[in-house]
Design an enzyme around this catalytic site. Structure first.
Site, short mmCIF file in Angstrom:
data_model
loop_
_atom_site.label_atom_id
_atom_site.label_comp_id
_atom_site.label_asym_id
_atom_site.label_seq_id
_atom_site.Cartn_x
_atom_site.Cartn_y
_atom_site.Cartn_z
N SER A 195 97.73 -7.74 -3.91
CA SER A 195 98.17 -8.96 -3.22
C SER A 195 97.53 -10.17 -3.88
CB SER A 195 97.73 -8.92 -1.75
OG SER A 195 97.94 -10.18 -1.14
N TYR A 212 91.29 -7.76 4.36
CA TYR A 212 92.53 -7.38 3.65
C TYR A 212 92.42 -7.77 2.18
CZ TYR A 212 97.45 -7.72 2.17
OH TYR A 212 98.64 -7.61 1.49
P1 NAP Z 1 105.85 -4.14 5.87
O1 NAP Z 1 107.16 -4.83 5.89
O2 NAP Z 1 104.92 -4.34 7.02
O3 NAP Z 1 106.10 -2.58 5.65
C1 NAP Z 1 105.00 -1.73 5.60
C2 NAP Z 1 105.45 -0.33 5.28
O4 NAP Z 1 104.27 0.48 5.18
C3 NAP Z 1 106.30 0.28 6.36
O5 NAP Z 1 107.28 1.12 5.74
C4 NAP Z 1 105.32 1.11 7.16
O6 NAP Z 1 105.90 2.25 7.79
C5 NAP Z 1 104.39 1.58 6.07
N1 NAP Z 1 103.06 1.98 6.54
C6 NAP Z 1 102.15 1.25 7.25
N2 NAP Z 1 101.06 1.98 7.48
C7 NAP Z 1 101.28 3.19 6.91
C8 NAP Z 1 100.52 4.38 6.82
N3 NAP Z 1 99.30 4.47 7.36
N4 NAP Z 1 101.07 5.43 6.16
C9 NAP Z 1 102.31 5.37 5.62
N5 NAP Z 1 103.07 4.26 5.67
C10 NAP Z 1 102.55 3.20 6.32
O7 NAP Z 1 105.00 -4.54 4.55
P2 NAP Z 1 105.44 -5.30 3.20
O8 NAP Z 1 105.32 -6.75 3.42
O9 NAP Z 1 106.69 -4.73 2.66
O10 NAP Z 1 104.19 -4.90 2.27
C11 NAP Z 1 104.23 -3.81 1.38
C12 NAP Z 1 102.98 -3.86 0.51
O11 NAP Z 1 102.93 -5.12 -0.18
C13 NAP Z 1 101.68 -3.75 1.29
O12 NAP Z 1 100.74 -2.99 0.55
C14 NAP Z 1 101.21 -5.19 1.41
O13 NAP Z 1 99.82 -5.30 1.56
C15 NAP Z 1 101.69 -5.75 0.07
N6 NAP Z 1 101.86 -7.21 0.09
C16 NAP Z 1 102.78 -7.81 0.91
C17 NAP Z 1 102.90 -9.19 0.91
C18 NAP Z 1 103.89 -9.93 1.77
O14 NAP Z 1 103.82 -11.18 1.85
N7 NAP Z 1 104.81 -9.28 2.43
C19 NAP Z 1 102.08 -9.95 0.08
C20 NAP Z 1 101.15 -9.32 -0.72
C21 NAP Z 1 101.04 -7.95 -0.71
P3 NAP Z 1 106.05 2.33 9.39
O15 NAP Z 1 107.07 1.30 9.75
O16 NAP Z 1 106.49 3.71 9.64
O17 NAP Z 1 104.67 1.98 9.94
#
Ligand code: NAP
Length: 253
Positions: free
Chosen positions: A148, A162
């Site tokens: 991130s 985080y």
């Molecule tokens: P999101 O929309 O909240 O989706 C998270 C996904 O992770 C969901 O499919 C969820 O499944 C799954 N998950 C959560 N806890 C889990 C666990 N313990 N075991 C297996 N699966 C799990 O998140 P996102 O924004 O797409 O983010 C994806 C990645 O990108 C993350 O690592 C996040 O830190 C990183 N990131 C995101 C952003 C942003 O702005 N969005 C920025 C920087 C980095 P369930 O629905 O079944 O819980």
């Protein structure tokens, strides 16, 4: 002479929503059989698999909490049984938490954050290396870890735990890349900036993308597809000499 092409197999942790789901769709379009891992949202994962299959792709939804070793072992055993190989791993599953200062945070919060974001990625990478490394008699492969922009910004006053967990991911990417570089495995990372997904609502800030957009040089949040494109490129042969790198996908932030 007819040569059969072997379908490559990719596991995307947290593939049911957001960046993970966009990555699953793009990987399926690129010809991979995709395992859509999720923790709780089975219906969302099933729906995604159905739409990938309707478009002619191969997708299988498998539940496992990446922080739970027994569940991760069962996930990889199911992949072994169904596909017999693994070519790509996207360590995407990750969580944030409510806005807080360090002096307000609990131990339980830190344990959950590091168990999912860091230990979960190490666990899945360990199982992937066992199935990819030429040292284990396998065919090689590629791993992409989701970091991130927070790893560089520190997220003061919001969720520095985080940010610290993603800093650990950056170092892990570097170390593992060097460790397995001569074994046919490339390991890289992607550092998304502010991306329009449900993760912000889960941290109590549903309007975070609109709030942060003015601080982004490109003046907008990114899309899950824009991050997925970088992930899919890093996994592809087009990135065959790229390892140990983490790419910023941040609109310049
Ligand atoms: P999101 O929309 O909240 O989706 C998270 C996904 O992770 C969901 O499919 C969820 O499944 C799954 N998950 C959560 N806890 C889990 C666990 N313990 N075991 C297996 N699966 C799990 O998140 P996102 O924004 O797409 O983010 C994806 C990645 O990108 C993350 O690592 C996040 O830190 C990183 N990131 C995101 C952003 C942003 O702005 N969005 C920025 C920087 C980095 P369930 O629905 O079944 O819980």
């Amino acid at each position: 002479m007819k040569t059969e092409t072997i379908q490559q197999v990719a596991l995307v942790t947290g593939g049911s929503r957001g960046i993970g789901a966009a990555t699953c769709v793009q990987l399926a379009r690129a010809g991979y059989a995709v395992i859509v891992n999720y923790a709780a949202s089975q219906a969302t994962a099933d729906q995604l698999c159905q739409s990938i299959q309707a478009a002619g792709g191969t997708a299988l939804g498998l539940q496992a909490d990446v922080a739970n070793e027994a569940q991760v072992l069962a996930l990889f055993a199911a992949i072994d049984a169904k596909f017999g190989r693994l070519d790509a791993l996207v360590n995407n599953a990750g969580v944030v938490d409510m806005t807080a200062r360090l002096d307000e945070m609990s131990m339980a919060r830190w344990r959950r954050m590091f168990d999912i974001n860091v230990i979960g990625s190490l666990l899945c990478a360990r199982e992937a290396v066992r199935r990819m490394s030429t040292q284990h008699g396998k065919q090689g492969g590629a791993i992409v870890n989701l970091s991130s922009a927070a790893a560089k910004l520190g997220s003061p006053g919001q969720y520095l735990d985080y940010a610290a967990s993603k800093g650990a991911i950056d170092t892990f990417t570097l170390g593992l890349a060097k460790e397995v570089a001569a074994e046919g495995i490339r390991v890289n990372g992607v550092r998304p900036g502010i991306i329009d997904t449900e993760i912000h609502a889960s941290g109590g800030l549903p309007n975070r993308v609109a709030q942060v957009a003015p601080q982004v040089p490109m003046q907008r949040g990114g899309t899950a597809d824009e991050v997925a494109s970088a992930i899919v490129w890093l996994l592809s042969d087009a990135a065959s000499y790229v390892t140990g790198t983490t790419i910023d996908v941040t609109g310049g932030r």
